[in-house]
Design an enzyme around this catalytic site. Structure first.
Site, mmCIF file in Angstrom:
data_model
loop_
_atom_site.group_PDB
_atom_site.id
_atom_site.type_symbol
_atom_site.label_atom_id
_atom_site.label_comp_id
_atom_site.label_asym_id
_atom_site.label_seq_id
_atom_site.Cartn_x
_atom_site.Cartn_y
_atom_site.Cartn_z
ATOM 1 N N LYS A 39 0.855 -1.189 0.000
ATOM 2 C CA LYS A 39 0.000 0.000 0.000
ATOM 3 C C LYS A 39 0.885 1.231 0.000
ATOM 4 C CE LYS A 39 -1.711 2.636 3.141
ATOM 5 N NZ LYS A 39 -1.703 3.971 2.466
ATOM 6 N N GLY A 86 6.459 4.687 8.994
ATOM 7 C CA GLY A 86 5.574 5.809 9.264
ATOM 8 C C GLY A 86 5.694 6.242 10.710
ATOM 9 N N SER A 87 4.639 6.814 11.222
ATOM 10 C CA SER A 87 4.671 7.356 12.573
ATOM 11 C C SER A 87 4.617 6.250 13.626
ATOM 12 C CB SER A 87 3.492 8.312 12.786
ATOM 13 O OG SER A 87 2.272 7.597 12.846
ATOM 14 N N THR A 88 5.135 6.562 14.808
ATOM 15 C CA THR A 88 5.080 5.606 15.915
ATOM 16 C C THR A 88 3.638 5.320 16.315
ATOM 17 O OG1 THR A 88 7.259 6.251 16.740
ATOM 18 C CG2 THR A 88 5.753 5.261 18.332
ATOM 19 N N GLU A 97 9.588 0.724 10.945
ATOM 20 C CA GLU A 97 10.564 1.824 10.921
ATOM 21 C C GLU A 97 9.757 3.083 11.195
ATOM 22 O OE1 GLU A 97 12.143 4.996 10.088
ATOM 23 O OE2 GLU A 97 12.311 4.408 7.981
ATOM 24 N N CYS A 121 12.489 10.984 8.974
ATOM 25 C CA CYS A 121 12.342 10.347 10.280
ATOM 26 C C CYS A 121 13.621 10.433 11.091
ATOM 27 C CB CYS A 121 11.914 8.895 10.107
ATOM 28 S SG CYS A 121 12.995 7.959 9.006
ATOM 29 N N GLU A 142 8.254 14.637 17.649
ATOM 30 C CA GLU A 142 8.631 14.692 16.239
ATOM 31 C C GLU A 142 7.772 15.715 15.502
ATOM 32 O OE1 GLU A 142 9.898 11.530 12.828
ATOM 33 O OE2 GLU A 142 7.974 11.164 13.803
#
Length: 518
Positions: free
Chosen positions: A210, A263-265, A286, A320, A417
């Protein structure tokens, strides 16, 4: 020079000849790529994708959801498609293919990306907003190199014979995991696609990917090259869609054996939860970062300012691993702040297709709002706004390069972040608690150290809790060097030989023999 391209200054990149972008490029591929065919979403829905430099609509793209993920993963009567599961069945063309031939297919895909390099860089700039020269010389170079690196590994990752006790012959096999769901972000669409496809395909897996709804166009063009390269039907399937629908469907699908997410945590936790609650699929993540970049007084200040500027503002700050917590020794703090202000104000902001541009737009309006929110938080908490701190007037989603001084390590801008062009400069006067402060974050993706003292550099590099540490450089990437995070920056590693582990199962086989001899 090319192998170090990602660590070069933007001026150095602009000094290298780059062919002109494709004028007024229009995307050719906007449907879902399933089983080597272009199909509409089963729902018939589409979504719009926009040019972040102008805010103008580019095109409509087919919107995948759960039904389309089902089709991409398994055989369906409605579409008569035999996708990822069927491509992975025993006896299939893909499963019986020689490992060296998988490597040849990956090299062929890299060749086709090289042929279409200007097209892909133009699509990346149109859809993402990064300067075309950077897309061409950095993103495309590193993406192609990644595929070639893993092409070389296709027939070199193998098991061992093991001298166990008794009259037995024991050996291990490295086998592909199966159907791999891969969810990639919008900040480096082509590069993240290559990081995911390379090891998965080299090891013989099949893929349902995706791509981010903000930036689907370049990845869909690569999907067309997958077919042209000769990959069998169903081996690679590429879907554009939203995280809460298509991404969730991949993470929770009982037919997906492994999921990889960048992507984001926050979203990474949801992916991990879905993977656990479905079929306990293997997971690599990641995720976010808030990386310390430590500048000592003995460093050459011009070099240090350049490295810190690149480490934070590269890709509009949408990295990131951005060095967004810049620790500077007190002896040079004021001068470093002044020079960082000058460096930030030299950025040429504007049309990313203009070769003079060094900073393009943020990916969309939502990202601009998030960045401005953090800038306001920094001012409220008492940080000194040295430069920037505002949206650039006019069309598009541009934010002025922003530098804060007088930052306390407990401030939000030093802990959370931001994912934008915001530098926080933190003063330190001795090394007593420096490592503890540098490690004082929920993240652990990367770090930097700038000093002429190699013993000091090694001491810090060995004690910083981060997956990558750059000494007297920043953002130096190579497909051979692993990348990934400690703590809430992720699970597992991508790139390098280590990256193969995430896409293989190790099987132990033990056979009784009449007599074992050494």
């Amino acid at each position: 020079m090319l192998s170090r391209l990602s660590s070069l200054s933007l001026n150095a990149v602009r000094s290298i000849h780059v062919p002109s972008p494709v004028a007024n490029i229009r995307p050719e591929f906007t449907k879902l790529f399933i089983n080597n065919e272009w199909v509409n979403a089963k729902s018939g829905r589409t979504f719009e994708t926009f040019n972040p430099a102008t805010g103008e609509k580019i095109t409509d793209v087919a919107e995948a959801d759960k039904a389309d993920v089902d089709i991409a993963v398994k055989i369906t009567v409605d579409y008569r498609l035999q996708a990822a599961q069927d491509a992975f069945r025993l006896g299939s063309r893909w499963r019986t293919m020689d490992a060296a031939d998988r490597g040849r297919l990956l090299n062929r895909l890299a060749d086709l990306m090289e042929r279409d390099r200007a097209i892909l860089a133009s699509l990346e700039t149109l859809d993402n907003g990064k300067p075309y020269a950077i897309a061409y010389m950095a993103d495309l170079h590193l993406s192609i190199a990644c595929l070639r690196y893993y092409a070389g590994w296709a027939d070199k990752n193998h098991g061992k014979t093991i001298p166990i006790a008794g009259d037995y012959f024991s050996y291990t096999r490295h086998e592909p995991i199966g159907v791999c769901g891969q969810i990639i972000p919008w900040n480096f669409p082509l590069l993240m696609q290559a990081w995911k496809l390379g090891p998965a395909l080299a090891m013989g897996n099949t893929v349902v990917m995706k791509v981010a709804e903000q930036t689907p166009l370049s990845a869909l063009h690569v999907a067309s090259l997958v077919k042209e390269a000769g990959f069998p039907e169903g081996v690679v399937n590429v879907l554009a869609g939203y995280g809460h629908t298509a991404g969730q469907a991949i993470s929770s699908h009982m037919g997906v054996d492994k999921v990889a997410f960048t992507g984001s945590t926050e979203v990474g936790k949801l992916v991990m939860k879905s993977a656990a609650e479905s079929n306990i699929k293997k997971v690599t993540l990641e995720l976010g970062g808030k990386s310390p970049n430590i500048i000592f007084a003995d460093a050459d200040i011009n070099t240090a300012v350049q490295l810190a500027n690149h480490g934070l503002f590269f890709n509009q700050g949408q990295c990131c691993c951005a060095g967004s917590r810049t620790f500077v020794e007190g002896k040079i703090y004021d001068e470093f702040v002044a020079r960082s202000k000058e460096a930030a104000e030299k950025a040429v902001i504007g049309n990313p297709f203009d070769p003079k541009t060094t900073q393009g737009p943020q990916v969309d309006g939502n990202q601009v709002e998030t960045i401005l929110k953090y800038i306001n938080e920094g001012k409220k908490e008492g940080a000194q706004l040295v430069t920037g701190g505002k949206k650039v007037e006019g069309r598009g989603h541009f934010v002025a390069p922003t530098v804060f001084a007088g930052v306390n390590d407990q401030m939000k801008i030093a802990q959370e972040e931001i994912f934008g062009p915001v530098m926080s400069i933190i003063r330190f006067d001795d090394e007593k608690d420096l490592i503890e402060k540098a490690n004082n974050t929920i993240y652990g993706l990367a770090a930097g150290v700038v000093t002429k003292d190699i013993e000091r550099a090694l001491h810090i590099a060995n004690n910083i809790r981060a997956g990558s540490v750059w000494v007297n450089c920043y953002d130096v990437f190579d497909a051979a060097a692993p990348f990934g995070g400690y703590k809430q920056s992720g699970i597992g590693r991508e790139l390098g030989e280590y990256g193969l582990q995430a896409y293989t199962e190790v099987k132990s086989v033990t056979i009784k023999v009449p007599q074992k001899n050494s």
